[in-house]
Design a protein around this motif. Structure first.
Motif, PDB file in Angstrom:
ATOM      1  N   ASP A   1      -5.816 -17.204   6.063  1.00 21.70           N
ATOM      2  CA  ASP A   1      -5.313 -16.937   4.728  1.00 21.70           C
ATOM      3  C   ASP A   1      -5.411 -15.438   4.425  1.00 21.70           C
ATOM      4  O   ASP A   1      -6.333 -14.779   4.854  1.00 21.70           O
ATOM      5  CB  ASP A   1      -6.130 -17.686   3.678  1.00 21.70           C
ATOM      6  N   VAL A   2      -4.437 -14.980   3.660  1.00 19.98           N
ATOM      7  CA  VAL A   2      -4.484 -13.600   3.197  1.00 19.98           C
ATOM      8  C   VAL A   2      -5.651 -13.432   2.254  1.00 19.98           C
ATOM      9  O   VAL A   2      -5.910 -14.279   1.413  1.00 19.98           O
ATOM     10  CB  VAL A   2      -3.175 -13.244   2.453  1.00 19.98           C
ATOM     11  N   LYS A   3      -6.350 -12.348   2.421  1.00 21.72           N
ATOM     12  CA  LYS A   3      -7.450 -12.111   1.502  1.00 21.72           C
ATOM     13  C   LYS A   3      -7.389 -10.687   0.983  1.00 21.72           C
ATOM     14  O   LYS A   3      -7.300  -9.730   1.749  1.00 21.72           O
ATOM     15  CB  LYS A   3      -8.778 -12.364   2.195  1.00 21.72           C
ATOM     16  N   VAL A   4      -7.429 -10.583  -0.341  1.00 21.17           N
ATOM     17  CA  VAL A   4      -7.513  -9.291  -0.997  1.00 21.17           C
ATOM     18  C   VAL A   4      -8.807  -9.296  -1.792  1.00 21.17           C
ATOM     19  O   VAL A   4      -9.020 -10.190  -2.624  1.00 21.17           O
ATOM     20  CB  VAL A   4      -6.312  -9.048  -1.929  1.00 21.17           C
ATOM     21  N   THR A   5      -9.661  -8.334  -1.528  1.00 18.95           N
ATOM     22  CA  THR A   5     -10.939  -8.273  -2.227  1.00 18.95           C
ATOM     23  C   THR A   5     -11.030  -6.992  -3.047  1.00 18.95           C
ATOM     24  O   THR A   5     -10.451  -5.965  -2.691  1.00 18.95           O
ATOM     25  CB  THR A   5     -12.115  -8.343  -1.243  1.00 18.95           C
ATOM     26  N   GLN A   6     -11.739  -7.098  -4.137  1.00 18.20           N
ATOM     27  CA  GLN A   6     -11.988  -5.939  -4.989  1.00 18.20           C
ATOM     28  C   GLN A   6     -13.484  -5.747  -5.119  1.00 18.20           C
ATOM     29  O   GLN A   6     -14.236  -6.724  -5.154  1.00 18.20           O
ATOM     30  CB  GLN A   6     -11.322  -6.138  -6.359  1.00 18.20           C
ATOM     31  N   SER A   7     -13.899  -4.489  -5.210  1.00 16.95           N
ATOM     32  CA  SER A   7     -15.320  -4.160  -5.055  1.00 16.95           C
ATOM     33  C   SER A   7     -16.199  -4.752  -6.144  1.00 16.95           C
ATOM     34  O   SER A   7     -17.356  -5.085  -5.902  1.00 16.95           O
ATOM     35  CB  SER A   7     -15.491  -2.647  -5.011  1.00 16.95           C
ATOM     36  N   SER A   8     -15.667  -4.888  -7.355  1.00 19.83           N
ATOM     37  CA  SER A   8     -16.495  -5.411  -8.443  1.00 19.83           C
ATOM     38  C   SER A   8     -15.689  -6.377  -9.283  1.00 19.83           C
ATOM     39  O   SER A   8     -14.492  -6.189  -9.466  1.00 19.83           O
ATOM     40  CB  SER A   8     -16.986  -4.274  -9.350  1.00 19.83           C
ATOM     41  N   ARG A   9     -16.319  -7.426  -9.810  1.00 20.97           N
ATOM     42  CA  ARG A   9     -15.642  -8.300 -10.782  1.00 20.97           C
ATOM     43  C   ARG A   9     -15.766  -7.741 -12.196  1.00 20.97           C
ATOM     44  O   ARG A   9     -14.859  -7.856 -12.987  1.00 20.97           O
ATOM     45  CB  ARG A   9     -16.232  -9.706 -10.741  1.00 20.97           C
ATOM     46  N   TYR A  10     -16.926  -7.159 -12.482  1.00 21.87           N
ATOM     47  CA  TYR A  10     -17.183  -6.581 -13.796  1.00 21.87           C
ATOM     48  C   TYR A  10     -17.799  -5.200 -13.608  1.00 21.87           C
ATOM     49  O   TYR A  10     -18.627  -5.002 -12.727  1.00 21.87           O
ATOM     50  CB  TYR A  10     -18.135  -7.463 -14.610  1.00 21.87           C
ATOM     51  N   LEU A  11     -17.369  -4.274 -14.477  1.00 20.56           N
ATOM     52  CA  LEU A  11     -17.859  -2.898 -14.388  1.00 20.56           C
ATOM     53  C   LEU A  11     -17.945  -2.339 -15.794  1.00 20.56           C
ATOM     54  O   LEU A  11     -17.015  -2.515 -16.592  1.00 20.56           O
ATOM     55  CB  LEU A  11     -16.879  -2.083 -13.549  1.00 20.56           C
ATOM     56  N   VAL A  12     -19.063  -1.687 -16.101  1.00 15.44           N
ATOM     57  CA  VAL A  12     -19.223  -1.030 -17.402  1.00 15.44           C
ATOM     58  C   VAL A  12     -19.511   0.437 -17.145  1.00 15.44           C
ATOM     59  O   VAL A  12     -20.447   0.773 -16.398  1.00 15.44           O
ATOM     60  CB  VAL A  12     -20.362  -1.663 -18.221  1.00 15.44           C
ATOM     61  N   LYS A  13     -18.713   1.312 -17.742  1.00 14.90           N
ATOM     62  CA  LYS A  13     -18.863   2.758 -17.556  1.00 14.90           C
ATOM     63  C   LYS A  13     -18.845   3.452 -18.908  1.00 14.90           C
ATOM     64  O   LYS A  13     -18.450   2.882 -19.924  1.00 14.90           O
ATOM     65  CB  LYS A  13     -17.712   3.285 -16.687  1.00 14.90           C
ATOM     66  N   LEU A  21     -12.334   2.223  -8.268  1.00 12.49           N
ATOM     67  CA  LEU A  21     -12.114   0.803  -8.034  1.00 12.49           C
ATOM     68  C   LEU A  21     -11.544   0.667  -6.623  1.00 12.49           C
ATOM     69  O   LEU A  21     -10.545   1.311  -6.290  1.00 12.49           O
ATOM     70  CB  LEU A  21     -11.141   0.215  -9.061  1.00 12.49           C
ATOM     71  N   GLU A  22     -12.181  -0.189  -5.839  1.00 12.17           N
ATOM     72  CA  GLU A  22     -11.794  -0.325  -4.438  1.00 12.17           C
ATOM     73  C   GLU A  22     -11.113  -1.657  -4.189  1.00 12.17           C
ATOM     74  O   GLU A  22     -11.499  -2.683  -4.743  1.00 12.17           O
ATOM     75  CB  GLU A  22     -13.031  -0.221  -3.539  1.00 12.17           C
ATOM     76  N   CYS A  23     -10.136  -1.628  -3.301  1.00  6.80           N
ATOM     77  CA  CYS A  23      -9.400  -2.835  -2.935  1.00  6.80           C
ATOM     78  C   CYS A  23      -9.210  -2.842  -1.421  1.00  6.80           C
ATOM     79  O   CYS A  23      -8.826  -1.803  -0.836  1.00  6.80           O
ATOM     80  CB  CYS A  23      -8.041  -2.844  -3.629  1.00  6.80           C
ATOM     81  N   VAL A  24      -9.464  -3.986  -0.805  1.00  8.12           N
ATOM     82  CA  VAL A  24      -9.312  -4.122   0.639  1.00  8.12           C
ATOM     83  C   VAL A  24      -8.527  -5.389   0.944  1.00  8.12           C
ATOM     84  O   VAL A  24      -8.798  -6.444   0.365  1.00  8.12           O
ATOM     85  CB  VAL A  24     -10.690  -4.194   1.342  1.00  8.12           C
ATOM     86  N   GLN A  25      -7.541  -5.263   1.844  1.00  3.98           N
ATOM     87  CA  GLN A  25      -6.792  -6.443   2.293  1.00  3.98           C
ATOM     88  C   GLN A  25      -6.914  -6.570   3.801  1.00  3.98           C
ATOM     89  O   GLN A  25      -7.012  -5.579   4.507  1.00  3.98           O
ATOM     90  CB  GLN A  25      -5.321  -6.369   1.849  1.00  3.98           C
ATOM     91  N   ASP A  26      -6.877  -7.820   4.260  1.00  5.71           N
ATOM     92  CA  ASP A  26      -7.157  -8.074   5.675  1.00  5.71           C
ATOM     93  C   ASP A  26      -5.949  -8.574   6.442  1.00  5.71           C
ATOM     94  O   ASP A  26      -6.093  -9.153   7.531  1.00  5.71           O
ATOM     95  CB  ASP A  26      -8.320  -9.066   5.808  1.00  5.71           C
ATOM     96  N   MET A  27      -4.738  -8.369   5.900  1.00  4.53           N
ATOM     97  CA  MET A  27      -3.550  -8.906   6.564  1.00  4.53           C
ATOM     98  C   MET A  27      -2.617  -7.829   7.096  1.00  4.53           C
ATOM     99  O   MET A  27      -1.460  -8.092   7.369  1.00  4.53           O
ATOM    100  CB  MET A  27      -2.787  -9.816   5.598  1.00  4.53           C
ATOM    101  N   ASP A  28      -3.107  -6.614   7.222  1.00  3.83           N
ATOM    102  CA  ASP A  28      -2.307  -5.542   7.799  1.00  3.83           C
ATOM    103  C   ASP A  28      -1.024  -5.293   6.995  1.00  3.83           C
ATOM    104  O   ASP A  28       0.021  -4.928   7.531  1.00  3.83           O
ATOM    105  CB  ASP A  28      -1.957  -5.874   9.263  1.00  3.83           C
ATOM    106  N   HIS A  29      -1.096  -5.474   5.680  1.00  2.13           N
ATOM    107  CA  HIS A  29       0.065  -5.255   4.824  1.00  2.13           C
ATOM    108  C   HIS A  29       0.345  -3.775   4.657  1.00  2.13           C
ATOM    109  O   HIS A  29      -0.574  -2.961   4.524  1.00  2.13           O
ATOM    110  CB  HIS A  29      -0.169  -5.884   3.444  1.00  2.13           C
ATOM    111  N   GLU A  30       1.638  -3.448   4.637  1.00  2.00           N
ATOM    112  CA  GLU A  30       2.024  -2.051   4.479  1.00  2.00           C
ATOM    113  C   GLU A  30       1.876  -1.583   3.026  1.00  2.00           C
ATOM    114  O   GLU A  30       1.538  -0.440   2.778  1.00  2.00           O
ATOM    115  CB  GLU A  30       3.492  -1.854   4.904  1.00  2.00           C
TER     116      GLU A  30
END
Lengths: 113, 114
Positions: A1-13, A21-30
């Protein structure tokens, strides 16, 4: 399955802080995308990237920048956070070779005080 | 640039009934895809159904189907036999051009009542 992850669900600044904000995908998408979601406004595109080190402004880029040093990772940067940037931020990715379906991460709810 | 209008900010339906969510859009593209996405409360955005604009046949995915009227630029979503788990925000999103961007409507909040 395609997976897109983000570094935090909640953030207070705090106002004026630099926020990553970081984002990582594992499907070699362009292609990768950053959206902002606000009630009554739907999803609005902030920036997108169609290749490593390539980026294009979306509909609301003011106050944001992005970085894509590796194909799987796309970062959204708030250089000096302001209270009007309190929002839900969604990352998505898709492939050039497919039907344009975008796959979304779980979102980061950012609160700027 | 594409524009998308979802004219129903909120809708409610009784469990097991059928409901239709409307969407109209404007595009200068000749070939494009259209999507309906679902975002359950506090959960991830997921694809419900897709339609290729050059196909005349309406897409169907189990209880979900679309009524695609290309000339009218209309793309409505019909949910049959509504279930409690269908409660969510639904977004219509056409896509076109070479940069694979989607343009999202403002969404329709659907509540399925027991």
């Amino acid at each position: 399955d395609v997976k897109v992850t983000q570094s935090s669900r909640y953030l207070v600044k705090r106002t004026g802080e630099k926020v990553f904000l970081e984002c990582v995908q594992d499907m070699d998408h362009e292609n990768m995308f950053w959206y902002r979601q606000d009630p009554g406004l739907g999803l609005r595109l902030i920036y997108f990237s169609y290749d490593v080190k390539m980026k294009e402004k979306g509909d609301i880029p003011e106050g944001y920048s992005v970085s894509r040093e590796k194909k799987e990772r796309f970062s959204l940067i708030l250089e000096s956070a302001s209270t009007n940037q309190t929002s839900m931020y969604l990352c998505a990715s898709n492939s050039d070779a497919a039907d344009n379906e975008q796959f979304f991460g779980p979102g980061t709810r950012l609160t700027v005080l | 640039a594409q524009t998308v209008t979802q004219s129903q900010p909120e809708m409610s339906v009784q469990e097991a009934e059928t409901v239709t969510l409307s969407c109209t859009y404007d595009t200068s593209e000749s070939n494009y895809y259209l999507f309906w996405y679902k975002q359950p409360p506090s959960r991830q955005m997921i694809l419900v159904i897709r339609q290729e604009a050059y196909k005349q046949q309406n897409a169907t995915e189990n209880r979900f189907s679309v009524n695609f009227q290309k000339a009218a630029k209309s793309f409505s979503l019909k949910i049959s036999d509504s279930q409690l788990g269908d409660t969510a925000m639904y977004f219509c999103a056409p896509c076109g051009g070479s940069n694979y961007k989607l343009t999202f409507g403002k969404g329709t909040l659907l509540t399925v009542n027991p």
